[in-house]
Design an enzyme around this catalytic site. Structure first.
Site, PDB file in Angstrom:
ATOM      1  N   THR A 150       5.234  -7.042 -17.283  1.00 11.25           N
ATOM      2  CA  THR A 150       5.596  -7.954 -18.366  1.00 11.25           C
ATOM      3  C   THR A 150       6.691  -8.939 -17.956  1.00 11.25           C
ATOM      4  OG1 THR A 150       6.683  -7.984 -20.530  1.00 11.25           O
ATOM      5  CG2 THR A 150       7.116  -6.076 -19.179  1.00 11.25           C
ATOM      6  N   ASP A 151       6.727 -10.078 -18.651  1.00  7.69           N
ATOM      7  CA  ASP A 151       7.821 -11.037 -18.415  1.00  7.69           C
ATOM      8  C   ASP A 151       9.148 -10.520 -18.993  1.00  7.69           C
ATOM      9  OD1 ASP A 151       7.251 -11.305 -21.129  1.00  7.69           O
ATOM     10  OD2 ASP A 151       7.131 -13.492 -21.111  1.00  7.69           O
ATOM     11  N   GLU A 152       9.089  -9.455 -19.830  1.00  5.68           N
ATOM     12  CA  GLU A 152      10.331  -8.958 -20.465  1.00  5.68           C
ATOM     13  C   GLU A 152      11.315  -8.387 -19.450  1.00  5.68           C
ATOM     14  OE1 GLU A 152      10.244  -6.844 -24.070  1.00  5.68           O
ATOM     15  OE2 GLU A 152       8.528  -7.941 -24.847  1.00  5.68           O
ATOM     16  N   TYR A 177      12.167  -0.312 -23.434  1.00  3.04           N
ATOM     17  CA  TYR A 177      10.806  -0.647 -22.960  1.00  3.04           C
ATOM     18  C   TYR A 177      10.888  -1.510 -21.698  1.00  3.04           C
ATOM     19  CZ  TYR A 177       6.607  -3.497 -22.438  1.00  3.04           C
ATOM     20  OH  TYR A 177       5.524  -4.169 -21.901  1.00  3.04           O
ATOM     21  N   LYS A 195       9.758  -0.732 -17.783  1.00  2.00           N
ATOM     22  CA  LYS A 195       8.766  -1.521 -17.037  1.00  2.00           C
ATOM     23  C   LYS A 195       9.411  -2.090 -15.758  1.00  2.00           C
ATOM     24  CE  LYS A 195       5.016  -2.467 -17.995  1.00  2.00           C
ATOM     25  NZ  LYS A 195       3.709  -1.780 -17.798  1.00  2.00           N
TER      26      LYS A 195
HETATM   27  P1  NAD Z   1      -1.205  -0.689 -25.812  1.00  5.34           P
HETATM   28  O1  NAD Z   1      -0.014  -0.001 -26.368  1.00  5.34           O
HETATM   29  O2  NAD Z   1      -2.145  -1.392 -26.729  1.00  5.34           O
HETATM   30  O3  NAD Z   1      -2.086   0.364 -24.973  1.00  5.34           O
HETATM   31  C1  NAD Z   1      -1.522   1.288 -24.106  1.00  5.34           C
HETATM   32  C2  NAD Z   1      -2.607   2.309 -23.747  1.00  5.34           C
HETATM   33  O4  NAD Z   1      -2.032   3.247 -22.816  1.00  5.34           O
HETATM   34  C3  NAD Z   1      -3.096   3.123 -24.946  1.00  5.34           C
HETATM   35  O5  NAD Z   1      -4.510   3.214 -24.935  1.00  5.34           O
HETATM   36  C4  NAD Z   1      -2.469   4.501 -24.738  1.00  5.34           C
HETATM   37  O6  NAD Z   1      -3.240   5.568 -25.275  1.00  5.34           O
HETATM   38  C5  NAD Z   1      -2.390   4.556 -23.211  1.00  5.34           C
HETATM   39  N1  NAD Z   1      -1.358   5.498 -22.744  1.00  5.34           N
HETATM   40  C6  NAD Z   1      -0.059   5.560 -23.142  1.00  5.34           C
HETATM   41  N2  NAD Z   1       0.577   6.561 -22.497  1.00  5.34           N
HETATM   42  C7  NAD Z   1      -0.329   7.107 -21.643  1.00  5.34           C
HETATM   43  C8  NAD Z   1      -0.260   8.156 -20.690  1.00  5.34           C
HETATM   44  N3  NAD Z   1       0.873   8.867 -20.501  1.00  5.34           N
HETATM   45  N4  NAD Z   1      -1.372   8.457 -19.981  1.00  5.34           N
HETATM   46  C9  NAD Z   1      -2.535   7.761 -20.180  1.00  5.34           C
HETATM   47  N5  NAD Z   1      -2.647   6.775 -21.077  1.00  5.34           N
HETATM   48  C10 NAD Z   1      -1.555   6.442 -21.806  1.00  5.34           C
HETATM   49  O7  NAD Z   1      -0.644  -1.670 -24.705  1.00  5.34           O
HETATM   50  P2  NAD Z   1      -1.135  -3.143 -24.282  1.00  5.34           P
HETATM   51  O8  NAD Z   1      -0.515  -4.134 -25.182  1.00  5.34           O
HETATM   52  O9  NAD Z   1      -2.596  -3.113 -24.092  1.00  5.34           O
HETATM   53  O10 NAD Z   1      -0.403  -3.270 -22.865  1.00  5.34           O
HETATM   54  C11 NAD Z   1      -1.056  -2.798 -21.686  1.00  5.34           C
HETATM   55  C12 NAD Z   1      -0.140  -3.038 -20.499  1.00  5.34           C
HETATM   56  O11 NAD Z   1       0.164  -4.424 -20.391  1.00  5.34           O
HETATM   57  C13 NAD Z   1       1.208  -2.330 -20.600  1.00  5.34           C
HETATM   58  O12 NAD Z   1       1.544  -1.852 -19.324  1.00  5.34           O
HETATM   59  C14 NAD Z   1       2.172  -3.418 -21.042  1.00  5.34           C
HETATM   60  O13 NAD Z   1       3.477  -3.150 -20.585  1.00  5.34           O
HETATM   61  C15 NAD Z   1       1.575  -4.621 -20.365  1.00  5.34           C
HETATM   62  N6  NAD Z   1       1.810  -5.917 -21.020  1.00  5.34           N
HETATM   63  C16 NAD Z   1       1.512  -6.088 -22.334  1.00  5.34           C
HETATM   64  C17 NAD Z   1       1.674  -7.355 -22.921  1.00  5.34           C
HETATM   65  C18 NAD Z   1       1.335  -7.593 -24.373  1.00  5.34           C
HETATM   66  O14 NAD Z   1       1.616  -8.679 -24.879  1.00  5.34           O
HETATM   67  N7  NAD Z   1       0.718  -6.667 -25.078  1.00  5.34           N
HETATM   68  C19 NAD Z   1       2.173  -8.409 -22.141  1.00  5.34           C
HETATM   69  C20 NAD Z   1       2.482  -8.180 -20.806  1.00  5.34           C
HETATM   70  C21 NAD Z   1       2.282  -6.935 -20.250  1.00  5.34           C
HETATM   71  O1  DAU Z   2       6.474 -10.527 -23.378  1.00  4.27           O
HETATM   72  C1  DAU Z   2       5.489  -9.550 -23.159  1.00  4.27           C
HETATM   73  C2  DAU Z   2       5.675  -8.436 -24.148  1.00  4.27           C
HETATM   74  O2  DAU Z   2       5.195  -8.902 -25.407  1.00  4.27           O
HETATM   75  C3  DAU Z   2       4.950  -7.147 -23.753  1.00  4.27           C
HETATM   76  O3  DAU Z   2       5.517  -6.655 -22.566  1.00  4.27           O
HETATM   77  C4  DAU Z   2       5.070  -6.080 -24.855  1.00  4.27           C
HETATM   78  O4  DAU Z   2       4.302  -4.953 -24.514  1.00  4.27           O
HETATM   79  C5  DAU Z   2       4.554  -6.674 -26.149  1.00  4.27           C
HETATM   80  O5  DAU Z   2       4.752  -5.758 -27.197  1.00  4.27           O
HETATM   81  C6  DAU Z   2       5.288  -7.988 -26.475  1.00  4.27           C
HETATM   82  O6  DAU Z   2       6.678  -7.730 -26.794  1.00  4.27           O
HETATM   83  P1  DAU Z   2       7.439  -8.510 -27.965  1.00  4.27           P
HETATM   84  O7  DAU Z   2       8.580  -7.710 -28.390  1.00  4.27           O
HETATM   85  O8  DAU Z   2       7.675  -9.921 -27.594  1.00  4.27           O
HETATM   86  O9  DAU Z   2       6.262  -8.505 -29.077  1.00  4.27           O
HETATM   87  P2  DAU Z   2       6.288  -8.226 -30.657  1.00  4.27           P
HETATM   88  O10 DAU Z   2       4.925  -8.575 -31.162  1.00  4.27           O
HETATM   89  O11 DAU Z   2       6.833  -6.902 -30.983  1.00  4.27           O
HETATM   90  O12 DAU Z   2       7.314  -9.318 -31.167  1.00  4.27           O
HETATM   91  C7  DAU Z   2       7.098 -10.707 -30.953  1.00  4.27           C
HETATM   92  C8  DAU Z   2       8.255 -11.460 -31.574  1.00  4.27           C
HETATM   93  O13 DAU Z   2       8.173 -11.331 -32.997  1.00  4.27           O
HETATM   94  C9  DAU Z   2       9.619 -10.923 -31.202  1.00  4.27           C
HETATM   95  O14 DAU Z   2      10.543 -11.995 -31.136  1.00  4.27           O
HETATM   96  C10 DAU Z   2       9.990 -10.004 -32.358  1.00  4.27           C
HETATM   97  C11 DAU Z   2       9.348 -10.699 -33.536  1.00  4.27           C
HETATM   98  N1  DAU Z   2       8.903  -9.813 -34.639  1.00  4.27           N
HETATM   99  C12 DAU Z   2       8.107  -8.729 -34.328  1.00  4.27           C
HETATM  100  C13 DAU Z   2       7.679  -7.874 -35.311  1.00  4.27           C
HETATM  101  C14 DAU Z   2       6.829  -6.675 -34.972  1.00  4.27           C
HETATM  102  C15 DAU Z   2       9.233 -10.101 -35.955  1.00  4.27           C
HETATM  103  O15 DAU Z   2       9.915 -11.105 -36.240  1.00  4.27           O
HETATM  104  N2  DAU Z   2       8.786  -9.249 -36.929  1.00  4.27           N
HETATM  105  C16 DAU Z   2       8.037  -8.145 -36.664  1.00  4.27           C
HETATM  106  O16 DAU Z   2       7.688  -7.405 -37.631  1.00  4.27           O
END
Ligand code: NAD
Ligand code: DAU
Length: 336
Positions: A123-125, A150, A154
């Site tokens: 992630t970019d975080e 988190y 990562k």
């Molecule tokens: P998600 O939470 O939707 O899915 C995570 C999956 O991992 C789930 O199916 C869960 O059951 C599985 N899991 C969790 N713990 C586990 C374990 N111990 N063993 C096996 N499986 C397990 O997550 P996502 O949003 O699909 O993100 C996927 C990946 O991409 C993550 O590594 C996250 O850090 C990264 N990522 C997400 C975003 C985003 O915006 N969602 C952006 C950048 C990177």
């Molecule tokens: O940047 C990549 C990341 O994006 C991934 O690594 C993470 O897995 C993914 O969850 C996401 O993280 P964020 O914290 O940016 O996403 P989230 O959807 O939780 O929040 C997006 C923005 O919205 C953030 O500034 C917080 C704000 N927010 C979020 C929620 C859930 C609100 O204002 N209200 C809310 O209820």
């Protein structure tokens, strides 16, 4: 090609498996997923009978199981993680366990079984936060500075993956991607939370002043970036993947969703801010563009509309999720 995909029942993992088997129907995929609250096999219903797809329920922290599956694998694509920042603030323990220890178990097994490529989805975080209204973007040279449990977990996993390349020459690649949106995203994240709350007649909780900025990318563009990295990426390299070229504040995204759904701004509810909330993310994706020819292809406004429609048309999918454990989490997270 045989792929072991971890976390394939989650949002991006399931989109990736569907993308991959459509594009490369001859490949074989094993999906190892623990099925935590975020994992949902319904996402993969359309391929459950595909002979080239196998689901294994299990934990990436289990070395015996991981080893058994890795023996049969050419490539590991590692998505499995605890992924929600707010949950990491309420309880960091599963983040440390899965994101750090789980990645370590996979790396050991990849090394032992001489895997051809270990791709780590990150992630970019990990880079921390940028100033609001600045032109600055995260790039390869940006130092790591994570702020939440988190992002710290990562960051730790990224360091481990790089260490296995530097020390043991494990053929790895990493992608650090910005915020994804699209179908199949768990409704705890901002965009699906807003859409589903509005369908249910509830307000949309906005943290703090709402002037936080994320760099949004349609999930299919992310899947395509990983595909290109696996096909043409250089071993040992990290690729930054991002979407928007102009900043959009959370509040503006909510206003766009309200407009698409024909609702007014009375539906916005300002709630307490997230502790350690990163102000702004923006990703410089010029290197993956130059080296691999990747760029985001899905326009934000158009695909936001398509995403709203998907949640309108798939209410059974998310209504089942928004009960039980989710309800308890929601009450804890959004209580005053
Ligand atoms: P998600 O939470 O939707 O899915 C995570 C999956 O991992 C789930 O199916 C869960 O059951 C599985 N899991 C969790 N713990 C586990 C374990 N111990 N063993 C096996 N499986 C397990 O997550 P996502 O949003 O699909 O993100 C996927 C990946 O991409 C993550 O590594 C996250 O850090 C990264 N990522 C997400 C975003 C985003 O915006 N969602 C952006 C950048 C990177
Ligand atoms: O940047 C990549 C990341 O994006 C991934 O690594 C993470 O897995 C993914 O969850 C996401 O993280 P964020 O914290 O940016 O996403 P989230 O959807 O939780 O929040 C997006 C923005 O919205 C953030 O500034 C917080 C704000 N927010 C979020 C929620 C859930 C609100 O204002 N209200 C809310 O209820």
């Amino acid at each position: 090609m045989k792929l072991l995909v971890t976390g394939g029942a989650g949002f991006i993992g399931s989109n990736f498996i569907l993308y991959w088997l459509k594009k490369y129907p001859q490949d074989k995929i094993i999906n190892l997923d623990k099925l935590t609250y975020a994992g949902n096999l319904e996402n993969l219903k359309s391929i459950e009978k595909n002979p080239n797809y196998e689901f294994v329920q299990g934990d990436i922290c289990n070395p015996q199981l991981v080893n058994q599956l890795t023996e049969k694998t050419d490539i590991i694509v590692h998505f499995a993680a605890e992924s929600h920042v707010d949950r990491s603030i309420l309880d960091p323990a599963p983040f440390i366990k899965t994101n750090i220890e789980g990645t370590y178990v996979l790396l050991e097994s990849a090394l032992k079984n001489k895997i051809k490529r270990f791709h780590h989805v990150s992630t970019d975080e990990v880079f921390g936060a940028l100033e609001l209204n600045s032109e600055e973007k995260f790039n390869d040279a940006t130092p790591y500075n994570p702020h939440s449990p988190y992002s710290a977990s990562k960051a730790s996993s990224d360091h481990l993956v790089r260490a296995y390349f530097d020390t043991y020459e494990l053929p790895m690649t990493i992608s650090n991607c910005s915020n994804n949106f699209g179908p199949l995203q768990f409704p705890e994240k901002l965009i699906p939370l807003a859409i589903t709350n509005l369908i249910e007649g509830k307000k949309v909780p906005v943290y703090g002043d709402g002037l936080y900025v994320r760099d949004w990318l349609y999930v299919e563009d992310h899947c395509r970036a990983i595909d290109l990295i696996l096909q043409k990426g250089k071993v040992g390299k990290t690729y930054l993947v991002g979407g928007l070229t102009e900043d959009i504040a959370n509040l503006d995204i909510i206003k766009k969703i309200l407009k698409i759904m024909g609702k007014d701004e009375m539906q916005i509810e300002y709630v307490k801010d997230r502790p350690g909330h990163d102000r702004r993310y923006a990703v410089d994706w010029s290197r993956i563009n130059k080296e691999l020819g990747w760029k985001p292809e899905h326009n934000f406004d158009e695909y936001l509309r398509i995403t709203v429609d998907w949640y309108k048309n798939n209410q059974e999918w998310w209504k089942r999720i928004k009960t039980g454990e989710y309800q308890k989490y929601y009450e804890k997270q959004y209580s005053k």
